[in-house]
Motif scaffolding. Structure first.
Motif, PDB file in Angstrom:
ATOM      1  N   MET B   1       0.842  -1.199   0.000  1.00 28.17           N
ATOM      2  CA  MET B   1       0.000   0.000   0.000  1.00 28.17           C
ATOM      3  C   MET B   1       0.883   1.256   0.000  1.00 28.17           C
ATOM      4  SD  MET B   1      -2.927   1.025   2.717  1.00 28.17           S
ATOM      5  CE  MET B   1      -1.787   1.119   4.074  1.00 28.17           C
ATOM      6  N   ALA B   2       0.542   2.184  -0.876  1.00 28.56           N
ATOM      7  CA  ALA B   2       1.336   3.420  -0.924  1.00 28.56           C
ATOM      8  C   ALA B   2       0.790   4.415   0.075  1.00 28.56           C
ATOM      9  CB  ALA B   2       1.276   4.005  -2.322  1.00 28.56           C
ATOM     10  N   THR B   3       1.578   4.684   1.080  1.00 29.82           N
ATOM     11  CA  THR B   3       1.078   5.606   2.104  1.00 29.82           C
ATOM     12  C   THR B   3       1.946   6.850   2.190  1.00 29.82           C
ATOM     13  OG1 THR B   3       2.375   4.507   3.761  1.00 29.82           O
ATOM     14  CG2 THR B   3       0.093   3.775   3.528  1.00 29.82           C
ATOM     15  N   LYS B   4       2.996   6.862   1.389  1.00 27.56           N
ATOM     16  CA  LYS B   4       3.961   7.943   1.543  1.00 27.56           C
ATOM     17  C   LYS B   4       3.593   9.116   0.624  1.00 27.56           C
ATOM     18  CE  LYS B   4       8.212   6.988   0.408  1.00 27.56           C
ATOM     19  NZ  LYS B   4       8.714   8.138  -0.328  1.00 27.56           N
ATOM     20  N   THR B   5       3.897  10.281   1.076  1.00 25.98           N
ATOM     21  CA  THR B   5       3.705  11.434   0.202  1.00 25.98           C
ATOM     22  C   THR B   5       5.062  11.914  -0.267  1.00 25.98           C
ATOM     23  OG1 THR B   5       3.720  12.766   2.140  1.00 25.98           O
ATOM     24  CG2 THR B   5       1.567  12.272   1.198  1.00 25.98           C
ATOM     25  N   PHE B   6       5.073  12.985  -1.029  1.00 23.97           N
ATOM     26  CA  PHE B   6       6.334  13.470  -1.561  1.00 23.97           C
ATOM     27  C   PHE B   6       7.314  13.793  -0.439  1.00 23.97           C
ATOM     28  CE2 PHE B   6       3.213  15.139  -4.710  1.00 23.97           C
ATOM     29  CZ  PHE B   6       3.473  14.170  -5.654  1.00 23.97           C
ATOM     30  N   THR B   7       8.525  13.433  -0.672  1.00 24.31           N
ATOM     31  CA  THR B   7       9.527  13.704   0.357  1.00 24.31           C
ATOM     32  C   THR B   7      10.419  14.847  -0.107  1.00 24.31           C
ATOM     33  OG1 THR B   7      10.785  11.963  -0.670  1.00 24.31           O
ATOM     34  CG2 THR B   7       9.609  11.388   1.325  1.00 24.31           C
ATOM     35  N   SER B  10      11.097  19.277  -2.851  1.00 21.91           N
ATOM     36  CA  SER B  10      10.975  19.450  -4.290  1.00 21.91           C
ATOM     37  C   SER B  10       9.757  20.286  -4.617  1.00 21.91           C
ATOM     38  CB  SER B  10      10.844  18.091  -4.952  1.00 21.91           C
ATOM     39  OG  SER B  10       9.601  17.530  -4.572  1.00 21.91           O
ATOM     40  N   LEU B  12       7.441  19.328  -6.287  1.00 24.29           N
ATOM     41  CA  LEU B  12       6.277  18.448  -6.162  1.00 24.29           C
ATOM     42  C   LEU B  12       5.709  18.493  -4.753  1.00 24.29           C
ATOM     43  CD1 LEU B  12       7.393  15.314  -8.188  1.00 24.29           C
ATOM     44  CD2 LEU B  12       5.467  16.809  -8.681  1.00 24.29           C
ATOM     45  N   ILE B  26      -2.834  21.849 -13.152  1.00 23.26           N
ATOM     46  CA  ILE B  26      -3.347  20.884 -14.143  1.00 23.26           C
ATOM     47  C   ILE B  26      -4.342  21.578 -15.083  1.00 23.26           C
ATOM     48  CG2 ILE B  26      -4.811  18.818 -14.395  1.00 23.26           C
ATOM     49  CD1 ILE B  26      -3.471  17.775 -11.802  1.00 23.26           C
ATOM     50  N   MET B 283     -12.121  20.368  -8.228  1.00 23.88           N
ATOM     51  CA  MET B 283     -10.950  19.870  -7.513  1.00 23.88           C
ATOM     52  C   MET B 283     -10.224  21.010  -6.788  1.00 23.88           C
ATOM     53  SD  MET B 283     -10.831  16.727  -7.669  1.00 23.88           S
ATOM     54  CE  MET B 283     -11.107  15.218  -8.544  1.00 23.88           C
ATOM     55  N   ASN B 286     -12.188  21.773  -3.713  1.00 26.99           N
ATOM     56  CA  ASN B 286     -11.978  20.737  -2.696  1.00 26.99           C
ATOM     57  C   ASN B 286     -10.601  20.862  -2.041  1.00 26.99           C
ATOM     58  OD1 ASN B 286     -14.328  19.412  -2.598  1.00 26.99           O
ATOM     59  ND2 ASN B 286     -13.689  17.640  -3.788  1.00 26.99           N
ATOM     60  N   ARG B 291      -6.830  22.477   2.295  1.00 26.85           N
ATOM     61  CA  ARG B 291      -5.671  23.291   2.695  1.00 26.85           C
ATOM     62  C   ARG B 291      -6.026  24.216   3.858  1.00 26.85           C
ATOM     63  NH1 ARG B 291      -2.269  27.840   0.339  1.00 26.85           N
ATOM     64  NH2 ARG B 291      -3.646  28.072  -1.433  1.00 26.85           N
ATOM     65  N   LYS B 293      -8.526  23.795   5.850  1.00 27.56           N
ATOM     66  CA  LYS B 293      -9.284  23.029   6.855  1.00 27.56           C
ATOM     67  C   LYS B 293     -10.661  23.647   7.104  1.00 27.56           C
ATOM     68  CE  LYS B 293      -5.578  20.759   9.378  1.00 27.56           C
ATOM     69  NZ  LYS B 293      -4.320  21.107   8.766  1.00 27.56           N
TER      70      LYS B 293
END
Lengths: 387, 295, 506
Positions: B1-7, B10, B12, B26, B283, B286, B291, B293
């Motif tokens: 399962m991918a749980t990591k976000t960008f590190t 960067s 990104l 986008i 999007m 949302n 952001r 909250k």
């Protein structure tokens, strides 16, 4: 009768006031439309009388009002009979032109049958269309209500599982990929990220479908599917115009807001199940998406779901109104003959404003009836929980 | 399962942390790609029409947002003031009127506005496209401004439930300042901005829908060509409709896909512009909620 | 004493909220954790209890990511065997389930002793009274804050009874007596000690109520060896935990008690007649605790008037109606030469009273101040003659703060201040005004001992300038040192057996 006596009870005074406001709104709008329809009718009678007068001129033998010579002769004749009344004579000529033009374009003249506004036949025809409109609306509303909750619950649980979007995963994969000695990223990373991009693309296409206005979808499949069928209209009502996605998003927002409330922490310290993994021992069975009302017992998600649902009921009003907008757009934009809102457009086109007003009033009544039903439902739920 | 976000730090990770900015990027990038593609493959007159239609729709959308803000602020604050005034007549009247307006589907309000517009056009009272667009923006704003008014009232009511308002009143701060500056300006800008983004999306949707609807005709004297060129107007154009209809071919002939992107470009570009913009605006809204909250 | 030392870092979107290297938790003892509000006490203990949502905040414990801590046996045991009583009782109860259902939910379903615990916490109430409360769906207005707080405490005591055999379990009570009057607070403390005395639980009691120190010292000397007082404080921007010596507070109190307090017969500024009707209830004011001799509440120049009553009686309601914020069914108030009744229009207060004759400090600084304002902007819009520049604002702030504030501090948003700093700003905003009367509703809320002492001194200075002060506070032990016995009033629900004063003058 018992429902009426229930509403009159003291503890229902809040509901009573709201129903009174709705009732007053309906009466006021009925009065406004009645005045408008009466005014249109008066104008129509006046116009007919005036047409009769002008028709006398058109009936004159040997005068062709399309012929400039005949027109000049006629104008001079008028000047002789009504000497010095230039303005009056100009008006007569303009009125003759208008009537001639209408005899070409007005359906009253084109079809040969004299449509005189709101006839009994028209009312009967409209009633059938209106009933069909309400049936489609009711079915779509119920399906959206049920579907939106499930989509929102699924999205919320996925969020709690900390799954990033496919696009984020793909970008993250590329961002964190280490290049080999040749400065190239490994084949498996490329393959995985392409696969993730493809999944993101499919998801994006599905999302775009849900945001597409009904007419875009309908025209895209028009030559393949019978777009004027009721079933297609129901399907379009559910998936198009962003109605489903916006309704689901509203419920999702309530779920997120509720999940941050203190009672969830209290539930955790009381050792209620708190895992959001599908089918884990203390998690959530996937099948509960089919039975969301009873499926989360002993889990902290249960109070979150019920509190969100409780707030979702009044919010349904605005979504119902937007759904009506969506259905009107579908009927109008797809030119589905014999449908209520297409008829509205036709009546506006042919300046039958009294019939158009009746159709608009019926649509107004539909929204009002939904609001009243939701108010009563909300009131009952509130009473159940001691409000 | 991918749980990591960008590190790391960067671009990104910066984009991802802002939540709404990736979708803004986008959106702009998507429209940019479309613009380049159309510049290469779409015929010049159609390309010019598409650009004008997009800019006109954008302008009208922005004007709807502005009008809604002004109307919503005025009605929201007035309702609050009247509710707490000695006489409740004004409050009852405005609430009653807004209650009725709320029960009229937005598209009907806009349709009525368009009927009036066609009468004005027919009688030559309105001529310039600019004034027409302002009129269209005005009537769409009437259909949607209640959302801003509701947000304003919700924000004021929320602060009323706290000691916030009473504590400031007791210190002699004027109620006008508490509502307009302390509550709405200092504490509700994000909420309002979010609502305005959503209104921008609704206005694009309503504009396109109404323009498409009137292609069927609202008047025998006025037709599509009398109205300013917008995305909906261009989509309702016969050529565009034919382009969209061509999509049906894909069900029977999937190999037709590449041809579509070249031969049926006008209709497809307009439809993509509308749908893609609606998706991205949703999007962005949302992401903005996440952001700041706001939920 | 066995202690567990924690190194805790908590941040949100890159902004550090809490960073402490030496947070110590004594095992098998009661730790009374003091310190001004908003400094991070609750956050630290929520982190230790494993109750922070990793999606909301970034947490590191002992240098490891929070996820690792949550998987550790220590965190699992705390969650499984312990309990956390949250300080906001209203939001911590599910509004769509009855209190009875919530009291028997999850692991609480298996435990007994419910009746004993409830009877103790609702002393003097009959079984049917308690039963009727349990059938209620909690709402913001019902049951009262105190009742909700006791329900949450009852949950903790149920869990405590169930885990009595366990070697160690951790129970954290965050401001558990914030909504309780002294009598109910003492019942709670009795039950706590009763449950703690013969077992090995680790208990943390977060509080600002310094009078708990006197209560423990005077009533439970036998367990005092197992009660630790610690204060979380910020020194030179760094958070650390220090041992708080109960003597610091007790000797200060003793010194204040030694001073002679006599009522000054100065000019009356305000007189509130004692028969008041509001929300369908009749409230009355007397000088005796029993409420049989009703008398008007009087505020005089240069004196403090103290209004006392059990929780939920309506003290805040009374001062709000004095300020014209809520409309009573019946009242008569004389303020200078003007008379205010239930018929008086709200505009009359807006024109002549608010910020001019009277002002009021509300008890929740978080709600009273604009969190998105800069510190210097808190003073904008006040009806003060003359300019309020940064210099004058800085001077005023320095009166209640340790040192003269920097320009950075003046430009800091209120939301980034600690709770104690907010409360001092909240007080200052009213103290800066030149009103005849100052009403203080729980003015020591959220303050540490040093700040509380400073506030008391500031109030005394204001009194010297001739202002009249009305105080509502649970901190009776402290305010009794400031007020003469003649200036203490009691608020009651009206009893028909008492004699109503002559109000024929109306």
């Amino acid at each position: 009768m018992s429902a009426l006596s229930g509403i009159l009870r003291k503890e229902n005074s809040g509901l009573r006031t709201r129903l009174l406001v709705h009732g007053a709104g309906i009466i006021l709008m009925a009065a406004v439309f009645w005045v408008f329809i009466s005014a249109v009718e008066v104008l129509r009678i006046e116009s007919r009388e005036s047409d009769k007068e002008i028709q006398k001129y058109l009936n004159l033998n040997k005068i062709d009002f399309g012929d400039p010579l005949d027109r000049t002769l006629f104008r001079e004749a008028l000047d002789i009979f009504y000497n010095g009344q230039t303005q009056r004579n100009d008006s007569v000529l303009t009125a003759i032109d208008n009537l001639r033009q209408r005899q070409f374009s007005d359906p009253d003249y084109k079809t040969g049958e004299k449509q005189s506004g709101l006839t009994w036949n028209m009312v009967k025809r409209l009633s059938g269309m209106f009933l069909q409109f309400i049936a489609v609306y009711g079915i779509v509303l119920i399906i959206i209500y049920l579907l939106a909750q499930r989509i929102a619950v699924y999205r919320f649980i996925k969020m709690k599982q900390h799954r990033e979007s496919y696009l984020t995963q793909a970008l993250d994969l590329i961002n964190n990929a280490r290049a080999n000695q040749l400065g190239l990223i490994s084949w498996s990373v490329v393959r995985k990220s392409v696969f993730l991009f493809m999944k993101a693309l499919v998801k994006g296409m599905l999302l775009m479908l849900l945001f597409s206005p009904a007419y875009v979808i309908a025209y895209a499949v028009k030559t393949t599917i019978d777009t004027s069928s009721i079933l297609f209209m129901i399907l379009l009502g559910i998936i198009s115009n962003g109605v489903l996605i916006h309704t689901a998003n509203k419920f999702f927002t309530f779920l997120v807001a509720e999940s941050r409330k203190g009672y969830v922490q209290t539930a955790v310290v009381k050792n209620l199940h708190a895992s959001y993994e599908w089918n884990a021992p203390e998690g959530i069975p996937l099948r509960t998406l089919l039975n969301i009302k009873h499926g989360f017992r002993s889990h902290v998600f249960q109070p979150i779901f019920f509190n969100a649902r409780f707030q979702f009921i009044p919010a349904l009003k605005e979504h119902a109104s937007f759904l009506v907008t969506g259905l009107i757009i579908i009927e109008m934009a797809l030119n589905i003959q014999g449908h209520f809102c297409y008829e509205l457009l036709q009546q506006i086109l042919y300046k039958q404003y009294d019939i158009a007003a009746v159709i608009i009033f019926c649509i107004f009544l539909t929204v009002k009836a939904t609001e009243i039903a939701i108010d009563i439902w909300e009131h009952k739920e509130k009473r159940k929980y001691g409000y | 399962m991918a749980t990591k976000t960008f590190t790391g730090n960067s671009w990104l990770s910066i984009l991802a942390s802002k939540k709404d900015l990736p979708w803004l990027t986008i959106w702009i990038a998507g429209l940019g790609v479309l613009w380049i593609w159309d510049a290469l493959f779409l015929n010049a007159p159609a390309f010019a029409r598409l650009q004008i239609a997009f800019l006109n729709s954008l302008f009208t959308g922005v004007m709807v947002v502005l009008f809604s803000l002004v109307l919503g602020w005025f009605v929201g604050v007035s309702l609050h003031m009247l509710e707490h005034s000695k006489s409740k007549v004004g409050f009852a009247v405005i609430s009653f009127v807004t209650d009725i307006l709320r029960s009229i589907p937005q598209i009907i309000t806009v349709l009525i506005g368009y009927v009036v517009l066609t009468i004005l056009l027919h009688n030559g009272i309105i001529r310039s496209s600019f004034v027409q667009m302002l009129w269209i923006a005005g009537i769409i704003a009437i259909a949607v401004f209640l959302e801003v008014a509701d947000t304003i009232r919700q924000r004021i009511d929320y602060f009323r439930t706290l000691d916030f308002v009473d504590a400031m009143l007791c210190c002699g701060i004027k109620e006008r300042r508490i509502i307009n500056v302390e509550i709405l300006w200092k504490n509700s800008r994000s909420h309002m901005l979010h609502k305005l983004i959503a209104i921008f999306g609704i206005s694009i949707f309503l504009q396109c829908s109404i323009d498409f609807i009137i292609s069927v005709g609202l008047s025998t004297d006025v037709s599509l060509i009398n109205f300013p060129m917008t995305l909906g107007n261009l989509l309702a154009n016969v050529d565009s409709k034919q382009d969209i209809l061509a999509l049906s071919n894909l069900f029977t002939e999937p190999g037709y896909l590449p041809v579509i992107f070249v031969r049926h470009l006008q209709g497809l570009s307009v439809a993509f512009c509308i749908v893609f913009s609606l998706l991205c605006i949703y999007m962005i809204a949302n992401g903005f909620v996440r952001r700041h909250k706001l939920a | 004493m066995n202690e567990r030392k924690y190194n805790i870092r908590i941040s949100s979107e890159g902004r550090e909220l809490v960073a402490i290297d030496d947070f110590r938790l004594a095992k098998s003892a009661i730790t009374v954790l003091l310190g001004e509000s908003g400094i991070g006490k609750s956050l630290i203990l929520l982190a230790i209890a494993g109750l922070i949502d990793p999606d909301e905040l970034d947490v590191q414990i002992d240098g490891k990511p929070y996820a690792a801590y949550l998987r550790s046996q220590e965190a699992i045991d705390i969650r499984r065997n312990g309990f956390f009583v949250f300080q906001e009782p209203s939001s911590h109860l599910n509004p769509l389930a009855t209190l009875r259902a919530q009291l028997r939910e999850g692991s609480l379903a298996k435990t007994h002793d419910e009746e004993r615990i409830l009877r103790k916490l609702w002393q003097n109430s009959t079984s049917s009274d308690i039963e009727s409360i349990l059938d209620v769906y909690p709402k913001p207005y019902r049951p009262s804050g105190g009742e909700k707080q006791r329900i949450l405490a009852a949950m903790a005591f149920k869990k405590m009874a169930a885990s009595a055999e366990l070697e160690d379990s951790t129970f954290i009570f965050d401001e558990p007596t914030g909504n309780l009057d002294n009598r109910l607070r003492n019942e709670f403390l009795d039950l706590l000690i009763e449950n703690f005395r013969d077992r090995t639980a680790t208990i943390v009691l977060i509080t600002h109520d310094y009078s708990i120190i006197s209560r423990f010292a005077s009533t439970y000397p036998a367990v005092s060896m197992r009660i630790l007082y610690r204060e979380l404080m910020l020194e030179r921007g760094k958070l650390h935990l220090r041992d708080f010596l109960p003597g610091e507070y007790l000797s200060w109190l003793e010194k204040r008690n030694a001073a002679v307090r006599t009522a000054k017969k100065t000019e009356t500024i305000l007189r509130l007649h004692p028969d008041i009707e509001i929300f369908g209830r009749t409230l009355s004011i007397s000088r005796d605790k029993e409420g049989c001799n009703l008398e008007p509440l009087v505020i005089r120049k240069g004196a403090v008037t103290y209004l006392k009553a059990p929780s939920g009686t309506g003290k805040t309601t009374i001062v709000k109606l004095m300020m014209g914020l809520i409309k009573p069914e019946k009242m008569l108030m004389e303020l200078g030469s003007a008379v205010y009744t239930e018929k008086t229009n709200r505009n009359a207060w807006a024109r002549g009273v608010w910020g001019k004759q009277m002002t009021m400090v509300f008890q929740h600084a978080d709600e009273s101040l604009n969190q998105n304002s800069k510190v210097k902007d808190v003073f904008s819009g006040l009806p003060i003659a003359g300019p309020m520049n940064e210099r004058t604002i800085a001077n005023s702030i320095s009166e209640l703060f340790e040192e003269e504030p920097s320009r950075d501090f003046l430009n800091t948003k209120v939301k980034y201040l600690s709770g104690g700093q907010k409360q001092r700003l909240n007080l200052l905003r009213s103290l800066i005004l030149h009103t005849d009367i100052l009403i203080l509703d729980e003015p020591l809320n959220g303050l540490d001992f040093a700040s509380a002492a400073k506030v008391i001194t500031k109030i005394e200075m204001k009194l010297q300038s001739g202002i009249g002060v009305l105080v509502i506070s649970h901190n009776e032990e402290i305010f009794d040192t400031l007020v003469a016995a003649d200036d203490i009033y009691y608020l009651h629900s009206w009893s028909p057996n008492c004699t109503m004063p002559d109000t024929s003058k109306r």
